[in-house]
Design a protein around this motif. Structure first.
Motif, PDB file in Angstrom:
ATOM      1  N   UNK A 154      -8.849  13.295   4.638  1.00 42.72           N
ATOM      2  CA  UNK A 154     -10.117  13.992   4.806  1.00 42.72           C
ATOM      3  C   UNK A 154     -11.006  13.139   5.706  1.00 42.72           C
ATOM      4  N   UNK A 155     -12.019  13.731   6.323  1.00 45.87           N
ATOM      5  CA  UNK A 155     -12.929  12.940   7.158  1.00 45.87           C
ATOM      6  C   UNK A 155     -13.861  12.082   6.300  1.00 45.87           C
ATOM      7  N   UNK A 156     -14.081  10.863   6.748  1.00 50.96           N
ATOM      8  CA  UNK A 156     -15.083   9.985   6.153  1.00 50.96           C
ATOM      9  C   UNK A 156     -16.273   9.926   7.100  1.00 50.96           C
ATOM     10  N   UNK A 157     -17.441  10.335   6.600  1.00 52.21           N
ATOM     11  CA  UNK A 157     -18.653  10.310   7.417  1.00 52.21           C
ATOM     12  C   UNK A 157     -19.245   8.908   7.325  1.00 52.21           C
ATOM     13  N   UNK A 158     -19.021   8.121   8.349  1.00 54.44           N
ATOM     14  CA  UNK A 158     -19.466   6.728   8.330  1.00 54.44           C
ATOM     15  C   UNK A 158     -20.870   6.559   8.891  1.00 54.44           C
TER      16      UNK A 158
END
Length: 281
Positions: free
Chosen positions: A52-56
């Motif tokens: 899944x995408x990690x919003x950094x």
């Protein structure tokens, strides 16, 4: 020209808001000369089934990078950075309650932190606020407020960061430093983020494709593990997606001169080196 007066337009070659960009066309990106949706590296079609995408780039609106680390009031409000994860995703990966330790695996390694199960984030996406996880190696003096002491270890291209001491009260000229009650100072997630230079602009594409799982035996909050060999490979992969000015520049320069920069070099600095034939031996 408006009512006979010449006014400055947009900072583009035409002075207009360009819906078709000659710059992109002439510099080797004709398929993007007209704006359109581009599926990024974290688009669902580009992810594995367990990623899944990690919003950094997400952050709580309290701290500001490392510049506010010495603000005792801000540190008390926000001093750690748990992983925001939706209940659906938490259940899918086996995280039972807020506060459970989780391991976030990137293409370079992993970091360990506490979870925060919340409907404040949409399913299929996770987020970890930056500004937290500041650290200094064992034996180094320096600021104590908001900074963990860690052990750094290296084996070949593999590096690990292990927290040794978190937040604690300490004596200073400010009596408030003896009132520090928090110990968890978060995790330095940025070390595990691969360098993703955008092929056109060169700007960093921050978001990461990650796998999330419960912490494994021996994991501690704040642990970081990174393989710099994988980091170099990731950088070279993205570098290969660029289109070199050597081949595509329409005027023998490194980049379009009209594009704004905070500090613009002399115009001569934009010219590519002249190609010379190697002398015959």
């Amino acid at each position: 020209r408006v009512d006979g007066e010449i006014l400055k337009g947009w900072p583009t070659p035409t002075g207009k808001l360009e819906f078709w960009s000659r710059t992109l066309h002439d510099w080797g990106w004709p398929e993007l000369a007209i704006p359109k949706y581009i599926k990024s590296h974290i688009h669902p079609e580009n992810l594995e089934s367990d990623q899944i995408p990690l919003i950094t780039t997400f952050r709580v609106p309290v701290q500001i990078h490392t510049r506010s680390a010495n603000s005792k009031w801000l540190d008390e409000i926000a001093h750690t950075n748990p992983l925001w994860i939706h209940p659906i995703d938490a259940d899918r990966v086996g995280i039972s309650k807020t506060g459970d330790l989780v391991r976030v695996e990137t293409e370079l390694g992993y970091f360990v932190l506490k979870s925060w199960i919340t409907e404040g984030i949409r399913p299929g996406v996770a987020a970890c606020s930056h500004h937290m996880g500041r650290w200094k190696p064992e034996g180094h003096k320096g600021q104590r407020l908001g900074i963990s002491t860690v052990a750094l270890n290296q084996e070949g291209s593999e590096w690990s960061l292990t927290p040794r001491k978190g937040g604690e009260p300490f004596a200073s000229s400010d009596p408030d430093t003896m009132r520090i009650w928090w110990t968890d100072l978060g995790v330095h997630q940025n070390l595990t983020h691969a360098v993703h230079p955008d092929p056109i602009s060169g700007q960093h594409c921050w978001h990461q494709a990650v796998r999330i799982c419960p912490a494994k035996e021996g994991d501690r909050a704040g642990d970081v593990s990174v393989d710099t060999g994988k980091s170099q490979a990731a950088y070279e992969k993205w570098l290969a997606m660029t289109r070199s000015a050597d081949r595509y520049s329409p005027d023998g320069t490194r980049r379009p001169y009209w594009m704004l920069r905070p500090v613009r070099p002399e115009r001569d600095a934009y010219h590519l080196p002249l190609k010379t034939e190697s002398a015959e031996v």
